[in-house]
Design an enzyme around this catalytic site. Structure first.
Site, PDB file in Angstrom:
ATOM      1  N   GLU A  92      10.572  -4.676   4.646  1.00  0.00           N
ATOM      2  CA  GLU A  92      10.723  -6.180   3.908  1.00  0.00           C
ATOM      3  C   GLU A  92      10.128  -6.141   2.740  1.00  0.00           C
ATOM      4  O   GLU A  92      11.056  -6.923   1.850  1.00  0.00           O
ATOM      5  CB  GLU A  92       9.567  -7.120   4.846  1.00  0.00           C
ATOM      6  CG  GLU A  92       9.749  -7.190   6.323  1.00  0.00           C
ATOM      7  CD  GLU A  92       9.013  -6.072   7.038  1.00  0.00           C
ATOM      8  OE1 GLU A  92       8.991  -4.907   6.519  1.00  0.00           O
ATOM      9  OE2 GLU A  92       8.837  -6.337   8.157  1.00  0.00           O
ATOM     10  N   GLY A 106      -5.005  -2.386   4.665  1.00  0.00           N
ATOM     11  CA  GLY A 106      -4.317  -3.412   4.381  1.00  0.00           C
ATOM     12  C   GLY A 106      -4.828  -4.694   4.831  1.00  0.00           C
ATOM     13  O   GLY A 106      -5.012  -5.530   3.763  1.00  0.00           O
ATOM     14  N   ARG A 107      -5.292  -4.855   5.820  1.00  0.00           N
ATOM     15  CA  ARG A 107      -6.031  -6.219   6.286  1.00  0.00           C
ATOM     16  C   ARG A 107      -7.335  -6.457   5.427  1.00  0.00           C
ATOM     17  O   ARG A 107      -8.157  -7.646   5.671  1.00  0.00           O
ATOM     18  CB  ARG A 107      -5.796  -6.399   7.618  1.00  0.00           C
ATOM     19  CG  ARG A 107      -6.585  -5.197   8.577  1.00  0.00           C
ATOM     20  CD  ARG A 107      -6.106  -5.300  10.098  1.00  0.00           C
ATOM     21  NE  ARG A 107      -6.724  -4.070  10.970  1.00  0.00           N
ATOM     22  CZ  ARG A 107      -6.019  -2.916  10.726  1.00  0.00           C
ATOM     23  NH1 ARG A 107      -4.869  -2.741  10.304  1.00  0.00           N
ATOM     24  NH2 ARG A 107      -6.567  -1.963  11.698  1.00  0.00           N
ATOM     25  N   HIS A 152      -3.723 -33.121  17.571  1.00  0.00           N
ATOM     26  CA  HIS A 152      -2.697 -34.141  18.228  1.00  0.00           C
ATOM     27  C   HIS A 152      -1.575 -32.693  18.671  1.00  0.00           C
ATOM     28  O   HIS A 152      -0.277 -33.289  18.845  1.00  0.00           O
ATOM     29  CB  HIS A 152      -1.923 -34.705  16.981  1.00  0.00           C
ATOM     30  CG  HIS A 152      -3.088 -35.843  16.424  1.00  0.00           C
ATOM     31  ND1 HIS A 152      -3.305 -36.960  16.924  1.00  0.00           N
ATOM     32  CD2 HIS A 152      -3.873 -35.582  15.343  1.00  0.00           C
ATOM     33  CE1 HIS A 152      -4.319 -37.551  16.237  1.00  0.00           C
ATOM     34  NE2 HIS A 152      -4.646 -36.546  15.440  1.00  0.00           N
ATOM     35  N   LYS A 201       8.899  -0.930  14.065  1.00  0.00           N
ATOM     36  CA  LYS A 201       9.516  -0.443  12.956  1.00  0.00           C
ATOM     37  C   LYS A 201      10.651   0.570  12.986  1.00  0.00           C
ATOM     38  O   LYS A 201      11.559   0.566  12.158  1.00  0.00           O
ATOM     39  CB  LYS A 201       8.455   0.087  11.685  1.00  0.00           C
ATOM     40  CG  LYS A 201       7.535  -0.951  11.226  1.00  0.00           C
ATOM     41  CD  LYS A 201       6.597  -0.197  10.356  1.00  0.00           C
ATOM     42  CE  LYS A 201       5.321  -1.227   9.952  1.00  0.00           C
ATOM     43  NZ  LYS A 201       4.432  -0.350   9.272  1.00  0.00           N
ATOM     44  N   GLU A 254      -4.872  -6.812  14.591  1.00  0.00           N
ATOM     45  CA  GLU A 254      -4.362  -5.680  14.268  1.00  0.00           C
ATOM     46  C   GLU A 254      -5.467  -4.367  14.564  1.00  0.00           C
ATOM     47  O   GLU A 254      -5.326  -3.371  14.596  1.00  0.00           O
ATOM     48  CB  GLU A 254      -3.534  -5.404  12.889  1.00  0.00           C
ATOM     49  CG  GLU A 254      -2.775  -4.402  12.885  1.00  0.00           C
ATOM     50  CD  GLU A 254      -1.967  -4.709  11.327  1.00  0.00           C
ATOM     51  OE1 GLU A 254      -2.415  -4.318  10.339  1.00  0.00           O
ATOM     52  OE2 GLU A 254      -0.811  -4.956  11.349  1.00  0.00           O
ATOM     53  N   LYS A 289       0.870  -1.201  -0.133  1.00  0.00           N
ATOM     54  CA  LYS A 289       0.023  -0.127   0.123  1.00  0.00           C
ATOM     55  C   LYS A 289       0.862   1.197   0.134  1.00  0.00           C
ATOM     56  O   LYS A 289       0.722   2.079  -0.668  1.00  0.00           O
ATOM     57  CB  LYS A 289      -0.938   0.034   1.333  1.00  0.00           C
ATOM     58  CG  LYS A 289      -1.783   1.040   1.270  1.00  0.00           C
ATOM     59  CD  LYS A 289      -3.060   1.058   2.366  1.00  0.00           C
ATOM     60  CE  LYS A 289      -3.544   2.398   2.678  1.00  0.00           C
ATOM     61  NZ  LYS A 289      -4.459   2.072   3.896  1.00  0.00           N
TER      62      LYS A 289
HETATM   63  O1  F6P Z   1       2.030  -4.627   9.722  1.00  0.00           O
HETATM   64  C1  F6P Z   1       1.843  -3.299   9.646  1.00  0.00           C
HETATM   65  C2  F6P Z   1       1.498  -2.704   8.269  1.00  0.00           C
HETATM   66  O2  F6P Z   1       1.354  -1.473   8.366  1.00  0.00           O
HETATM   67  C3  F6P Z   1       0.037  -3.541   8.088  1.00  0.00           C
HETATM   68  O3  F6P Z   1      -1.277  -2.834   8.363  1.00  0.00           O
HETATM   69  C4  F6P Z   1       0.165  -3.416   6.501  1.00  0.00           C
HETATM   70  O4  F6P Z   1      -0.840  -4.640   6.114  1.00  0.00           O
HETATM   71  C5  F6P Z   1       1.523  -4.238   6.274  1.00  0.00           C
HETATM   72  O5  F6P Z   1       2.252  -3.416   7.241  1.00  0.00           O
HETATM   73  C6  F6P Z   1       2.182  -3.933   4.939  1.00  0.00           C
HETATM   74  O6  F6P Z   1       2.013  -2.624   4.393  1.00  0.00           O
HETATM   75  P1  F6P Z   1       2.001  -2.275   3.151  1.00  0.00           P
HETATM   76  O7  F6P Z   1       1.133  -2.856   2.170  1.00  0.00           O
HETATM   77  O8  F6P Z   1       2.154  -0.907   2.961  1.00  0.00           O
HETATM   78  O9  F6P Z   1       3.582  -2.752   2.552  1.00  0.00           O
END
Ligand code: F6P
Length: 536
Positions: free
Chosen positions: A209, A262-263, A379, A505, A348, A203
């Site tokens: 990452e 995002g979620r 199990h 972060k 979240e 987003k």
């Molecule tokens: O984990 C934090 C977060 O901001 C989530 O809300 C989001 O889904 C994720 O990081 C990834 O963010 P982006 O889509 O901006 O890379």
């Protein structure tokens, strides 16, 4: 006392009556229990009769929903009003799955035309890749997609793919989320760059990452294909210019808006890789399932409203009975990732200690969610579920007809799902255990009987899908989205921000610079010692 405060007190008081009341006894006491507590919602059947509430308690819970303004809040959500005040945003993920030609607005701005155009562009690209009309830099057809994203840019698509994928797919879809270099190494292993699309989903297009993994993928493409490798890059982002600056061709950047959390974003272009790998028709059916649940959530009376009832059952356990953990166990291998998805969706969204006005909350918010596929978990952690010192409510999910495989195996799977729900509620009395042990030495019976006793009275909700179709999956995910929303409304929190993920972060960026030889920061002694030890 306000109506809402009074409604909470009533619920919390009523729930005390459930502590020592056998759930099973309620079926005798309430002849209409099954009728009231089971319902057919779009694409799924919900059974909440193994929850500890009595019929009277259910009425009290429904009063809480009314006093908490669930209906008005629902109206604001669908109307695109600001329901995420800390970021001054609407949360209009429902618009992403609305019927084509809808005329919806986020904060008064029309959104539907752009959504329809994006859906059409996704369908066109998916069709072109699948038919071979769109090919790679060397003219080869695409046989693999690597989806790079994390959190909301990963969990939803990963769940959708695993739930709906062909057993032997013509286009393979792999995922890489973690910045752990192993994740990308695994994702790329054995793939031919000439036949691989890389879909970078973020987003913000700033997530450490994702950008790191995207750089690795871009280098991998360029090493094999030169600069032409960039033509294999696709991006999905609410910051399309940043994606273009990264090297993604402008006509391969798919946008979505900041009012998509995002979620809640799997319905948007975030689902692009699934649309390509599964086919655009499948993706549209998935959206239609979400839409059907939206209609149900909007129109069904509270007492017959699946997301509302699921939320109230959770609140009864969480707040009425003080149960801070819940399990989710899909008896369907294809839904194995649902608990992971729900961890982000619920924890979240609703893992908050402050209400949406900045005041401390006065009661527990989101429970800790965990789970995995049944029967495997029987199990693993089911010993604790049946005989542990904490009572952990569980959502048990099952699919009546398997997508593939041996019918005899499927029957065993279903038998286990039903049996666990029964065992959790009914248990096994010590008298029954003693009767079974009759004939053994008395001392042994006295020692073993308590250990083999199941006190039962452990609640479950049962969600049954007829088949795991794209529609059913869409309805299921939307069910949980709306459940989460209802809970957030009743707890008075903003379910659509996530400030709690920011601090770690920021510290990671500072510590990375120290690990790479930058100036030492000020830390506690434990942190300093770890940084010193791991300096490169
Ligand atoms: O984990 C934090 C977060 O901001 C989530 O809300 C989001 O889904 C994720 O990081 C990834 O963010 P982006 O889509 O901006 O890379």
């Amino acid at each position: 006392m306000s109506d809402l405060a009074a409604a909470w007190t009533k619920l919390e008081t009523a729930a005390q009556g459930a502590r020592d009341r056998p759930i099973a006894s309620l079926f005798d006491a309430e002849p209409d229990r099954l009728a009231r507590l089971t319902l057919e919602a779009p694409e799924l059947f919900l059974d909440l009769s193994k929850q500890p509430w009595s019929s009277a308690d259910l009425d009290i819970a429904l009063d809480l929903a009314r006093a908490g303004g669930v209906e008005a809040a629902r109206g604001r959500l669908f109307a695109g009003e600001v329901v995420n005040p800390s970021e001054d945003r609407a949360a209009l993920h429902t618009a992403l799955r609305a019927a084509k030609g809808a005329d919806l607005k986020a904060k008064g701005e029309p959104v539907s035309a752009e959504i329809d155009a994006t859906r059409a562009a996704i369908a066109a690209l998916a069709g072109a890749v699948r038919s071979g009309a769109k090919r790679g830099a060397t003219g080869q057809t695409f046989r693999a997609i690597v989806h790079i994203g994390i959190g909301g840019s990963d969990f939803g698509p990963r769940l959708v793919w695993e739930a709906l994928r062909p057993v032997d797919p013509p286009i393979e879809l792999r995922f890489a989320a973690n910045v752990d270099p192993t994740d990308m190494a695994w994702a790329l292993a054995g793939l031919d760059p000439a036949e691989t699309l890389v879909v970078v989903v973020s987003k913000t297009f700033t997530t450490q990452e994702t950008i790191t993994n995207a750089q690795v993928a871009r280098a991998w493409l360029r090493a094999a294909l030169g600069q032409a490798g960039d033509a294999h890059l696709l991006a999905v982002s609410a910051a399309p210019d940043v994606a273009q600056a990264f090297g993604v061709p402008a006509d391969q950047v798919f946008g979505f808006r900041d009012w998509v959390g995002g979620r809640y974003s799997v319905w948007s272009a975030v689902g692009l890789s699934c649309a390509i790998a599964l086919g655009a028709e499948v993706f549209e059916d998935f959206l239609a399932g979400g839409r059907a649940m939206d209609e149900h959530f909007l129109r069904a009376p509270l007492a017959r409203n699946a997301p509302v009832l699921l939320a109230l059952a959770h609140i009864y356990n969480r707040n009425g009975l003080g149960r801070p953990i819940r399990a989710v166990v899909p008896y369907a291998q294809r839904l194995r990732l649902l608990p992971n998805f729900l961890q982000q969706l619920e924890m979240e969204s609703n893992g908050k200690q402050t209400d949406s006005h900045g005041a401390p909350v006065t009661r527990g918010t989101a429970a800790t969610v965990f789970g995995d596929a049944g029967t495997n978990v029987q199990h693993a952690f089911f010993q604790l579920m049946h005989q542990g010192t904490d009572i952990i409510p569980v959502d048990i999910l099952a699919v009546a007809h398997a997508a593939e495989g041996e019918p005899a195996s499927q029957a065993k799977l279903l038998a286990n799902a039903i049996a666990q729900a029964e065992a959790l509620m009914v248990g096994k009395s010590q008298a029954a255990v003693r009767a079974e042990l009759a004939g053994q030495p008395q001392a042994l019976i006295d020692e073993l009987a308590p250990q083999k006793t199941f006190h039962g009275n452990r609640p479950s909700s049962f969600i049954l899908l007829e088949r795991l179709t794209p529609r059913a999956l869409g309805a299921l995910i939307a069910l949980y989205e709306h459940k989460t929303f209802v809970e957030g409304v009743l707890w008075g929190i903003n379910s659509f921000d996530q400030w709690g993920v920011e601090l770690g972060k920021t510290l990671a960026v500072a510590i990375l610079s120290e690990l790479e030889g930058g100036a030492a920061g000020v830390h506690d002694p434990s942190t300093t010692s770890l940084v010193t030890r791991l300096k490169v």
